[in-house]
Design an enzyme around this catalytic site. Structure first.
Site, PDB file in Angstrom:
ATOM      1  N   HIS A  43       0.841  -1.121   0.013  1.00 53.14           N
ATOM      2  CA  HIS A  43      -0.062  -0.135  -0.112  1.00 53.14           C
ATOM      3  C   HIS A  43       0.979   1.288  -0.121  1.00 53.14           C
ATOM      4  CE1 HIS A  43      -3.488   2.730   0.759  1.00 53.14           C
ATOM      5  NE2 HIS A  43      -3.874   1.839   0.590  1.00 53.14           N
ATOM      6  N   ASP A  60      -7.830  -5.599  -0.361  1.00 47.95           N
ATOM      7  CA  ASP A  60      -8.438  -6.598  -1.652  1.00 47.95           C
ATOM      8  C   ASP A  60      -7.976  -7.965  -1.289  1.00 47.95           C
ATOM      9  OD1 ASP A  60      -9.553  -4.537  -3.591  1.00 47.95           O
ATOM     10  OD2 ASP A  60      -7.396  -3.721  -3.624  1.00 47.95           O
TER      11      ASP A  60
HETATM   12  N1  COA Z   1       4.166  -7.728  -4.549  1.00 46.34           N
HETATM   13  C1  COA Z   1       5.456  -7.567  -4.499  1.00 46.34           C
HETATM   14  N2  COA Z   1       6.223  -6.571  -4.281  1.00 46.34           N
HETATM   15  C2  COA Z   1       5.720  -5.467  -3.840  1.00 46.34           C
HETATM   16  C3  COA Z   1       4.501  -5.296  -3.537  1.00 46.34           C
HETATM   17  C4  COA Z   1       3.571  -6.352  -4.112  1.00 46.34           C
HETATM   18  N3  COA Z   1       2.257  -6.599  -3.897  1.00 46.34           N
HETATM   19  N4  COA Z   1       3.857  -4.074  -3.389  1.00 46.34           N
HETATM   20  C5  COA Z   1       4.937  -3.558  -3.358  1.00 46.34           C
HETATM   21  N5  COA Z   1       6.119  -4.191  -3.562  1.00 46.34           N
HETATM   22  C6  COA Z   1       7.324  -3.770  -3.530  1.00 46.34           C
HETATM   23  C7  COA Z   1       7.945  -3.183  -4.875  1.00 46.34           C
HETATM   24  O1  COA Z   1       8.348  -3.844  -5.826  1.00 46.34           O
HETATM   25  C8  COA Z   1       8.882  -2.176  -4.457  1.00 46.34           C
HETATM   26  O2  COA Z   1      10.223  -2.846  -4.300  1.00 46.34           O
HETATM   27  P1  COA Z   1      11.716  -2.295  -4.867  1.00 46.34           P
HETATM   28  O3  COA Z   1      11.685  -0.893  -3.995  1.00 46.34           O
HETATM   29  O4  COA Z   1      12.473  -3.477  -4.620  1.00 46.34           O
HETATM   30  O5  COA Z   1      11.456  -2.028  -6.245  1.00 46.34           O
HETATM   31  C9  COA Z   1       8.498  -1.712  -3.243  1.00 46.34           C
HETATM   32  O6  COA Z   1       7.675  -2.795  -2.749  1.00 46.34           O
HETATM   33  C10 COA Z   1       7.717  -0.339  -3.042  1.00 46.34           C
HETATM   34  O7  COA Z   1       6.581  -0.533  -4.049  1.00 46.34           O
HETATM   35  P2  COA Z   1       6.054   0.309  -5.059  1.00 46.34           P
HETATM   36  O8  COA Z   1       5.225  -0.217  -6.072  1.00 46.34           O
HETATM   37  O9  COA Z   1       6.894   1.537  -5.072  1.00 46.34           O
HETATM   38  O10 COA Z   1       4.693   1.026  -4.034  1.00 46.34           O
HETATM   39  P3  COA Z   1       3.750   2.108  -4.479  1.00 46.34           P
HETATM   40  O11 COA Z   1       3.221   2.679  -3.484  1.00 46.34           O
HETATM   41  O12 COA Z   1       4.123   2.554  -5.689  1.00 46.34           O
HETATM   42  O13 COA Z   1       2.508   0.909  -5.052  1.00 46.34           O
HETATM   43  C11 COA Z   1       0.589  -0.633  -4.764  1.00 46.34           C
HETATM   44  C12 COA Z   1       1.395   0.501  -4.024  1.00 46.34           C
HETATM   45  C13 COA Z   1      -0.455  -0.868  -3.708  1.00 46.34           C
HETATM   46  C14 COA Z   1       0.266  -0.124  -6.204  1.00 46.34           C
HETATM   47  C15 COA Z   1       1.531  -1.710  -4.918  1.00 46.34           C
HETATM   48  O14 COA Z   1       1.884  -2.207  -3.460  1.00 46.34           O
HETATM   49  C16 COA Z   1       1.072  -2.902  -5.790  1.00 46.34           C
HETATM   50  O15 COA Z   1       1.170  -2.833  -6.857  1.00 46.34           O
HETATM   51  N6  COA Z   1       0.356  -3.851  -5.017  1.00 46.34           N
HETATM   52  C17 COA Z   1      -0.489  -4.976  -5.753  1.00 46.34           C
HETATM   53  C18 COA Z   1      -1.651  -4.440  -6.243  1.00 46.34           C
HETATM   54  C19 COA Z   1      -2.645  -4.129  -5.168  1.00 46.34           C
HETATM   55  O16 COA Z   1      -2.857  -5.007  -4.332  1.00 46.34           O
HETATM   56  N7  COA Z   1      -3.263  -3.227  -5.172  1.00 46.34           N
HETATM   57  C20 COA Z   1      -4.294  -2.675  -4.309  1.00 46.34           C
HETATM   58  C21 COA Z   1      -4.047  -1.608  -3.553  1.00 46.34           C
HETATM   59  S1  COA Z   1      -5.304  -1.202  -2.509  1.00 46.34           S
END
Ligand code: COA
Length: 376
Positions: free
Chosen positions: A262, A313
């Site tokens: 998140h 979710d």
């Molecule tokens: N699975 C694996 N790795 C994850 C992850 C996940 N669900 N969520 C975050 N990470 C990792 C990223 O790969 C990143 O790692 P890195 O620094 O080694 O590259 C780090 O954690 C930070 O993630 P980031 O994508 O920059 O976070 P964000 O704030 O931009 O994105 C979300 C937040 C929610 C979009 C992201 O966590 C995600 O894509 N989750 C899965 C989709 C989901 O469940 N969405 C519903 C949200 S309520």
């Protein structure tokens, strides 16, 4: 060429884009209008939460009854609406795409859709909030070749939705669980779809257009679309024995695990905690205990491997599945709850509007000149 030298926050992470009094996340606690989500999930109803989001206070008994009856009336469609909605394709169509189009269809049939009068906007707000849940049920009925059952005004929106969706009366427990899910998804400060709704509203576009934009944003798997993906993940994994190997491979390939992570909550999403306990009890009762066990193991392995926790979710997927809801309807249900928050935000945006217009940091070539084809 002038270059913008200001700070850039990718994904607007550190940016405060507006002030809002609708909902807030403070130290990992989610508040709707100052009330904690745990308090509301335990004691309130979806209709009462809608009143709270729209009016900034809890209703008295009569006010709640008036709003509830109004929303229930709005769950029915006119003959003209049904005629046009029935003409939309439903086979091999994702329900979120159908829902997005259905809202546009309703806009075309509403002679006041472009009105800037507050009274008309409040009317549209109530109409859309009632109709969204019914649209999700209608989509399911249409693809199953059934008619939508009539709305029963002595029951709640949650009860009527489940009744229309499944074609049979839900139990008290199913209704309570579903109502709690609607409460938990109703608002969440400046999440991607709410921000999208506010951005569209900020150009002084109409309410329907703002909602259509928000549905488009919610549909993506990094936002609301994640709940449907969670069930696909659990089905892909197949069994508890396979969870560890599956996760190892997924992380080695840098896959995002749906339902985890998140932008704001780094120590856990409070909604996931409420959903987890409902998921456990429902999975056990509905013969899906293995799905809960797989989810639970995935959660502890994700914590160990990446220190990333489940979001709203993750456990909502198994809750909806245990209620007998088809997985492609998970995100539309999210939309049907979140619309109450979107509409509160749209109206708040209009109270003190300024169009959103950020800058982009230039990283292209400068000084380009047009040339005819033979010189390119
Ligand atoms: N699975 C694996 N790795 C994850 C992850 C996940 N669900 N969520 C975050 N990470 C990792 C990223 O790969 C990143 O790692 P890195 O620094 O080694 O590259 C780090 O954690 C930070 O993630 P980031 O994508 O920059 O976070 P964000 O704030 O931009 O994105 C979300 C937040 C929610 C979009 C992201 O966590 C995600 O894509 N989750 C899965 C989709 C989901 O469940 N969405 C519903 C949200 S309520």
């Amino acid at each position: 060429m002038q270059k913008y030298e200001g700070a850039m926050d990718r994904g607007l992470e550190g940016v405060v884009a507006c002030s809002t009094a609708v909902s807030s996340i403070i130290d990992a606690t989610l508040f709707y209008r100052g009330f904690t989500i745990e308090d509301l999930a335990a004691h309130s109803s979806f209709e009462e939460v809608i009143f709270l989001l729209w009016n900034n206070r809890l209703p008295d008994k009569e006010e709640l009854q008036v709003l509830q009856q109004n929303l229930l009336s709005n769950m029915s469609f006119s003959d003209a609406e049904i005629l046009q909605l029935k003409a939309l394709p439903v086979k091999e169509v994702h329900p979120m795409a159908w829902l997005r189009t259905a809202i546009s269809v309703l806009a075309l049939l509403d002679p006041k859709s472009q009105s800037t009068q507050k009274e008309d906007q409040l009317f549209i707000r109530n109409a859309l909030t009632g109709k969204m849940l019914s649209l999700v049920a209608l989509f399911n009925c249409l693809r199953q070749g059934r008619d939508l059952l009539p709305i029963q005004k002595e029951y709640s929106m949650a009860w009527n939705f489940l009744n229309c969706l499944q074609g049979e009366e839900p139990t008290e427990e199913q209704t309570k669980v579903f109502d709690t899910c609607l409460i938990l998804h109703a608002d969440h400060s400046l999440n991607c779809s709410t921000f999208t709704a506010r951005v569209t509203a900020s150009s002084l576009s109409d309410m329907y257009s703002s909602i259509v934009s928000a549905i488009g944003a919610l549909k993506g798997p990094l936002h609301g679309g994640a709940n449907e993906e969670v069930l696909k993940t659990l089905k892909d994994i197949g069994s508890v024995d396979n969870v560890e190997a599956w996760l190892k491979n997924a992380l080695a390939n840098k896959y995002k695990i749906m339902g985890f992570g998140h932008r704001v909550y780094k120590n856990g999403d409070p909604r996931a905690k409420v959903l987890k306990s409902m998921s456990q009890s429902l999975c056990e009762k509905s013969g899906n205990a293995h799905l809960f066990e797989m989810s639970n193991l995935l959660e502890s392995l994700m914590k160990k491997e990446k220190n990333i926790l489940p979001n709203v979710d993750f456990y909502s997927a198994t809750v909806y599945y245990s209620l007998g809801i088809t997985s492609d309807l998970f995100t539309p249900i999210f939309a049907a709850s979140r619309i109450s928050g979107w509409l509160a935000h749209i109206l708040e945006q209009w109270e003190d509007n300024r169009i959103y217009r950020p800058k982009g940091q230039w990283r292209g070539k400068a000084g380009q000149l047009w040339k005819p084809f033979d010189q390119r």
